[in-house]
Design a protein around this motif. Structure first.
Motif, PDB file in Angstrom:
ATOM      1  N   PHE A 306       0.694  -1.269  -0.106  1.00  0.00           N
ATOM      2  CA  PHE A 306       0.120  -0.034   0.065  1.00  0.00           C
ATOM      3  C   PHE A 306       0.811   1.248  -0.062  1.00  0.00           C
ATOM      4  O   PHE A 306       0.557   2.439  -0.433  1.00  0.00           O
ATOM      5  CB  PHE A 306      -1.084   0.011   1.129  1.00  0.00           C
ATOM      6  CG  PHE A 306      -2.245  -0.880   0.990  1.00  0.00           C
ATOM      7  CD1 PHE A 306      -3.224  -0.524  -0.154  1.00  0.00           C
ATOM      8  CD2 PHE A 306      -2.214  -2.150   1.089  1.00  0.00           C
ATOM      9  CE1 PHE A 306      -4.400  -1.235  -0.366  1.00  0.00           C
ATOM     10  CE2 PHE A 306      -3.449  -2.910   0.754  1.00  0.00           C
ATOM     11  CZ  PHE A 306      -4.357  -2.711  -0.085  1.00  0.00           C
ATOM     12  N   GLU A 307       2.093   1.088   0.549  1.00  0.00           N
ATOM     13  CA  GLU A 307       3.051   2.195   0.470  1.00  0.00           C
ATOM     14  C   GLU A 307       3.310   2.464  -1.093  1.00  0.00           C
ATOM     15  O   GLU A 307       3.574   3.446  -1.518  1.00  0.00           O
ATOM     16  CB  GLU A 307       4.315   1.856   1.396  1.00  0.00           C
ATOM     17  CG  GLU A 307       5.451   2.944   0.899  1.00  0.00           C
ATOM     18  CD  GLU A 307       6.593   2.056   1.186  1.00  0.00           C
ATOM     19  OE1 GLU A 307       6.862   1.406   1.950  1.00  0.00           O
ATOM     20  OE2 GLU A 307       7.603   2.436   0.122  1.00  0.00           O
ATOM     21  N   ILE A 308       3.576   1.327  -1.761  1.00  0.00           N
ATOM     22  CA  ILE A 308       3.944   1.443  -3.212  1.00  0.00           C
ATOM     23  C   ILE A 308       2.650   2.022  -3.879  1.00  0.00           C
ATOM     24  O   ILE A 308       2.799   2.892  -4.849  1.00  0.00           O
ATOM     25  CB  ILE A 308       4.200  -0.039  -3.782  1.00  0.00           C
ATOM     26  CG1 ILE A 308       5.577  -0.422  -3.083  1.00  0.00           C
ATOM     27  CG2 ILE A 308       4.380  -0.134  -5.257  1.00  0.00           C
ATOM     28  CD1 ILE A 308       5.957  -1.877  -3.345  1.00  0.00           C
ATOM     29  N   PHE A 309       1.406   1.459  -3.629  1.00  0.00           N
ATOM     30  CA  PHE A 309       0.222   2.094  -4.506  1.00  0.00           C
ATOM     31  C   PHE A 309       0.079   3.420  -4.161  1.00  0.00           C
ATOM     32  O   PHE A 309      -0.109   4.335  -5.051  1.00  0.00           O
ATOM     33  CB  PHE A 309      -0.928   1.302  -3.868  1.00  0.00           C
ATOM     34  CG  PHE A 309      -0.993   0.021  -4.592  1.00  0.00           C
ATOM     35  CD1 PHE A 309      -0.756  -0.232  -5.583  1.00  0.00           C
ATOM     36  CD2 PHE A 309      -1.781  -1.038  -3.454  1.00  0.00           C
ATOM     37  CE1 PHE A 309      -0.821  -1.659  -6.189  1.00  0.00           C
ATOM     38  CE2 PHE A 309      -1.789  -2.326  -4.048  1.00  0.00           C
ATOM     39  CZ  PHE A 309      -1.644  -2.550  -5.458  1.00  0.00           C
ATOM     40  N   GLY A 310       0.690   3.931  -2.845  1.00  0.00           N
ATOM     41  CA  GLY A 310       0.476   5.296  -2.348  1.00  0.00           C
ATOM     42  C   GLY A 310       1.546   6.347  -3.545  1.00  0.00           C
ATOM     43  O   GLY A 310       1.143   7.378  -3.653  1.00  0.00           O
ATOM     44  N   THR A 311       2.636   5.682  -3.758  1.00  0.00           N
ATOM     45  CA  THR A 311       3.530   6.441  -4.395  1.00  0.00           C
ATOM     46  C   THR A 311       3.143   6.495  -5.760  1.00  0.00           C
ATOM     47  O   THR A 311       3.073   7.482  -6.351  1.00  0.00           O
ATOM     48  CB  THR A 311       4.954   5.597  -4.617  1.00  0.00           C
ATOM     49  OG1 THR A 311       5.343   5.497  -2.963  1.00  0.00           O
ATOM     50  CG2 THR A 311       6.061   6.315  -5.124  1.00  0.00           C
ATOM     51  N   ILE A 312       2.365   5.530  -6.231  1.00  0.00           N
ATOM     52  CA  ILE A 312       1.771   5.424  -7.703  1.00  0.00           C
ATOM     53  C   ILE A 312       0.795   6.721  -7.718  1.00  0.00           C
ATOM     54  O   ILE A 312       0.571   7.299  -8.879  1.00  0.00           O
ATOM     55  CB  ILE A 312       1.319   4.113  -8.076  1.00  0.00           C
ATOM     56  CG1 ILE A 312       2.420   3.022  -7.989  1.00  0.00           C
ATOM     57  CG2 ILE A 312       0.854   4.190  -9.535  1.00  0.00           C
ATOM     58  CD1 ILE A 312       2.040   1.702  -8.395  1.00  0.00           C
ATOM     59  N   GLU A 313      -0.043   6.678  -6.491  1.00  0.00           N
ATOM     60  CA  GLU A 313      -1.013   7.571  -6.594  1.00  0.00           C
ATOM     61  C   GLU A 313      -0.596   9.137  -6.662  1.00  0.00           C
ATOM     62  O   GLU A 313      -1.135  10.096  -7.397  1.00  0.00           O
ATOM     63  CB  GLU A 313      -2.018   7.459  -5.436  1.00  0.00           C
ATOM     64  CG  GLU A 313      -2.999   6.463  -5.469  1.00  0.00           C
ATOM     65  CD  GLU A 313      -4.180   6.185  -4.580  1.00  0.00           C
ATOM     66  OE1 GLU A 313      -3.727   6.680  -3.458  1.00  0.00           O
ATOM     67  OE2 GLU A 313      -5.222   5.655  -4.899  1.00  0.00           O
ATOM     68  N   ALA A 314       0.637   9.102  -5.948  1.00  0.00           N
ATOM     69  CA  ALA A 314       1.244  10.652  -5.921  1.00  0.00           C
ATOM     70  C   ALA A 314       1.597  10.869  -7.342  1.00  0.00           C
ATOM     71  O   ALA A 314       1.458  11.890  -7.784  1.00  0.00           O
ATOM     72  CB  ALA A 314       2.388  10.746  -5.120  1.00  0.00           C
ATOM     73  N   TRP A 315       2.238  10.122  -8.428  1.00  0.00           N
ATOM     74  CA  TRP A 315       2.663  10.131  -9.572  1.00  0.00           C
ATOM     75  C   TRP A 315       1.065  10.316 -10.616  1.00  0.00           C
ATOM     76  O   TRP A 315       1.250  11.300 -11.471  1.00  0.00           O
ATOM     77  CB  TRP A 315       3.315   8.859 -10.059  1.00  0.00           C
ATOM     78  CG  TRP A 315       3.604   8.707 -11.391  1.00  0.00           C
ATOM     79  CD1 TRP A 315       4.706   9.461 -11.932  1.00  0.00           C
ATOM     80  CD2 TRP A 315       3.039   8.219 -12.479  1.00  0.00           C
ATOM     81  NE1 TRP A 315       4.816   9.220 -13.404  1.00  0.00           N
ATOM     82  CE2 TRP A 315       3.631   8.545 -13.761  1.00  0.00           C
ATOM     83  CE3 TRP A 315       1.901   7.531 -12.821  1.00  0.00           C
ATOM     84  CZ2 TRP A 315       3.288   8.139 -15.013  1.00  0.00           C
ATOM     85  CZ3 TRP A 315       1.450   6.975 -13.978  1.00  0.00           C
ATOM     86  CH2 TRP A 315       2.062   7.471 -15.194  1.00  0.00           C
ATOM     87  N   LEU A 316       0.158   9.741 -10.113  1.00  0.00           N
ATOM     88  CA  LEU A 316      -1.023   9.797 -10.938  1.00  0.00           C
ATOM     89  C   LEU A 316      -1.862  11.331 -10.586  1.00  0.00           C
ATOM     90  O   LEU A 316      -2.555  11.799 -11.369  1.00  0.00           O
ATOM     91  CB  LEU A 316      -2.244   8.870 -10.646  1.00  0.00           C
ATOM     92  CG  LEU A 316      -1.640   7.400 -10.915  1.00  0.00           C
ATOM     93  CD1 LEU A 316      -2.682   6.461 -10.381  1.00  0.00           C
ATOM     94  CD2 LEU A 316      -2.003   7.190 -12.500  1.00  0.00           C
ATOM     95  N   ALA A 317      -1.420  12.050  -9.555  1.00  0.00           N
ATOM     96  CA  ALA A 317      -2.154  13.098  -9.005  1.00  0.00           C
ATOM     97  C   ALA A 317      -2.364  14.242 -10.123  1.00  0.00           C
ATOM     98  O   ALA A 317      -3.649  14.934 -10.053  1.00  0.00           O
ATOM     99  CB  ALA A 317      -1.402  13.788  -7.852  1.00  0.00           C
ATOM    100  N   ASP A 318      -1.494  14.406 -11.128  1.00  0.00           N
ATOM    101  CA  ASP A 318      -1.465  15.560 -12.321  1.00  0.00           C
ATOM    102  C   ASP A 318      -1.921  14.923 -13.516  1.00  0.00           C
ATOM    103  O   ASP A 318      -1.659  15.594 -14.426  1.00  0.00           O
ATOM    104  CB  ASP A 318      -0.339  16.314 -12.165  1.00  0.00           C
ATOM    105  CG  ASP A 318       0.754  15.469 -12.244  1.00  0.00           C
ATOM    106  OD1 ASP A 318       0.803  14.206 -12.555  1.00  0.00           O
ATOM    107  OD2 ASP A 318       2.021  16.051 -12.870  1.00  0.00           O
TER     108      ASP A 318
END
Ligand code: CAO
Length: 416
Positions: A306-318
């Protein structure tokens, strides 16, 4: 173009969704499907959730295309006589009445087999014959609960959840279609018809096969490493609900994209397939993860997935869901935008392939429906409008040898 099922005559004694989905599929492929409906009212879905007064509801039109409609009161002696004639010259009878209804009408399997030993009699019921619940009437959501889908769908801290996909209805209809086609092939060899029965519970369970796999793994080892409960949470002795986890060896999750705060569908499904780990790290700007022992293997990643998914979500934010997928597809990463019904209805690829089709209808104007999801190299199934109630009554009765006077008489006694 000759369609493969041309010449196969089907008495469509079905209603609501499970049965109609089956016979509609067979009609697309060329079968002559005659829907038998009660005079005056017909299939209950003609009236359900109408969006246009006095016009058949979309629930009906979207499940009964390419069929004929014959109104017939099969409880009246005159109606039974017509049905018997039809049975004698048909290849298949499909029904999904409540338990025992066909027997009560006087058309048990034995009687049908006596009338036409070559006919295939195909039935959908909620539970299989002999099951301790075989007297129950069943609708979609009931079947999802009885077939194991509900207990394994949703989030662990919420209640059992129903899927929007018609696992109990249309899915059962597709199983029945396979059964009918198999029995037709069998008849070519033996010359005999047979009874084909599919239960909604069994059809749902068939799609929940991997959950039965998981039950056995859980009983052997006590945990399921691809579920979000692993390794930090607790497992009981039954397969838990796994939220949006991937079902196999590829962890995945639904991830937020740009605009998720206001758009409830601004998400993608992202799968971390083992061989794509290196490109994923590069896309995310985390090249140091590629060979880091804490990230390098699927097993090492799982405790902090879930930490990895969180990092991917940060990348997806824009990035919108479409922009994100356009980037990720270049790296062979299995992913897709979460598409809404509006987006699907207007998708040019689905229109071009005939999966979403616009069908002209005598009363409604035109309506959208889902065409054949099965594509053939030598045939393009064409979707034609669902019939109006009794639209083909005269045509079918005439083909059975009834004169105009006979038809008038049948109308007088309200048998058609
Ligand atoms: N002429 C005269 N009578 C007719 C008729 C006709 N053309 N067509 C149907 N009928 C009668 C039946 O004979 C039956 O009469 P009896 O109950 O008096 O014997 C009656 O109509 C109603 O049949 P039903 O039990 O099928 O209908 P229902 O609305 O009460 O139940 C459903 C609907 C779907 C719950 C039930 O049919 C069922 O359990 N079917 C099997 C499982 C299934 O397919 N469910 C999926 C439906 S899609 O969600």
């Amino acid at each position: 173009m000759t369609k493969p099922l041309e010449g196969i005559k089907i008495i469509d004694f079905t209603h609501v969704q499970a049965g109609p989905a089956c016979t509609q599929l067979l009609a697309w492929f060329g079968a002559d499907v005659i829907k038998v409906e009660r005079p005056g009212s017909g299939d209950v879905t003609r009236n359900q959730l109408r969006d246009i007064p006095d016009a058949d509801a979309l629930y009906f039109t979207m499940l009964n295309s390419n069929k004929k409609s014959l109104t017939l009161d099969t409880k009246k002696p005159e109606g039974k006589e017509v049905l018997e004639k039809l049975i004698r010259e048909s290849d298949v009878l499909v029904e999904n009445f409540g338990p025992g209804a066909l027997d009560r009408m006087g058309f048990s399997w034995e009687r049908l087999n006596e009338l036409n030993p070559k006919m295939i009699v195909a039935s959908v019921k909620g539970f299989s014959d002999g099951h301790h619940y075989d007297d129950l009437k069943v609708y979609e959501n009931v079947a999802q609960c009885a077939g194991g889908a509900a207990s394994t769908t949703g989030f662990w801290d919420g209640p059992p959840t129903i899927s929007a996909a018609a696992l109990g209805d249309s899915n059962t209809g597709m199983h029945l279609a396979i059964g009918i086609l198999t029995a037709l092939l069998g008849r070519d060899k033996t010359g005999k018809g047979q009874k084909v029965a599919v239960s909604m519970q069994d059809s749902v369970l068939n799609l929940c096969r991997v959950k039965l796999r998981d039950q056995q793994r859980l009983e052997r080892v006590g945990y399921l490493e691809e579920y979000p409960q692993y390794p930090h949470g607790e497992f009981s002795d039954v397969v838990p609900r796994g939220g949006n986890a991937g079902g196999g060896g590829q962890p995945g999750w639904v991830l937020k994209c740009k605009g998720w705060e206001t758009d409830p569908n601004a998400y993608i499904y992202f799968t971390i397939q083992g061989h794509a780990w290196e490109p994923i790290c590069k896309v995310l700007g985390k090249p140091e993860w590629i060979n880091d022992p804490a990230y390098k293997t699927a097993e090492a990643r799982q405790p902090h997935i879930f930490e990895i998914f969180g990092t991917i979500e940060a990348w997806l934010a824009d990035k919108t869901k479409f922009e994100a997928v356009d980037i990720l597809r270049q790296f062979d990463i299995p992913c897709a935008p979460v598409l809404t019904m509006k987006e699907l209805a207007n998708d040019p690829s689905l229109r071009a392939s005939g999966t979403i089709v616009e069908v002209p209808h005598k009363k409604r104007g035109s309506y959208l429906t889902v065409g054949s999801p099965i594509k053939f190299s030598d045939m393009k199934p064409e979707v034609t409008a669902s019939p109006l109630l009794g639209e083909h009554t005269d045509e079918v009765l005439t083909s059975l040898g009834y004169s105009k006077q006979d038809i008038f008489n049948l109308r007088e006694v309200k048998a058609v």
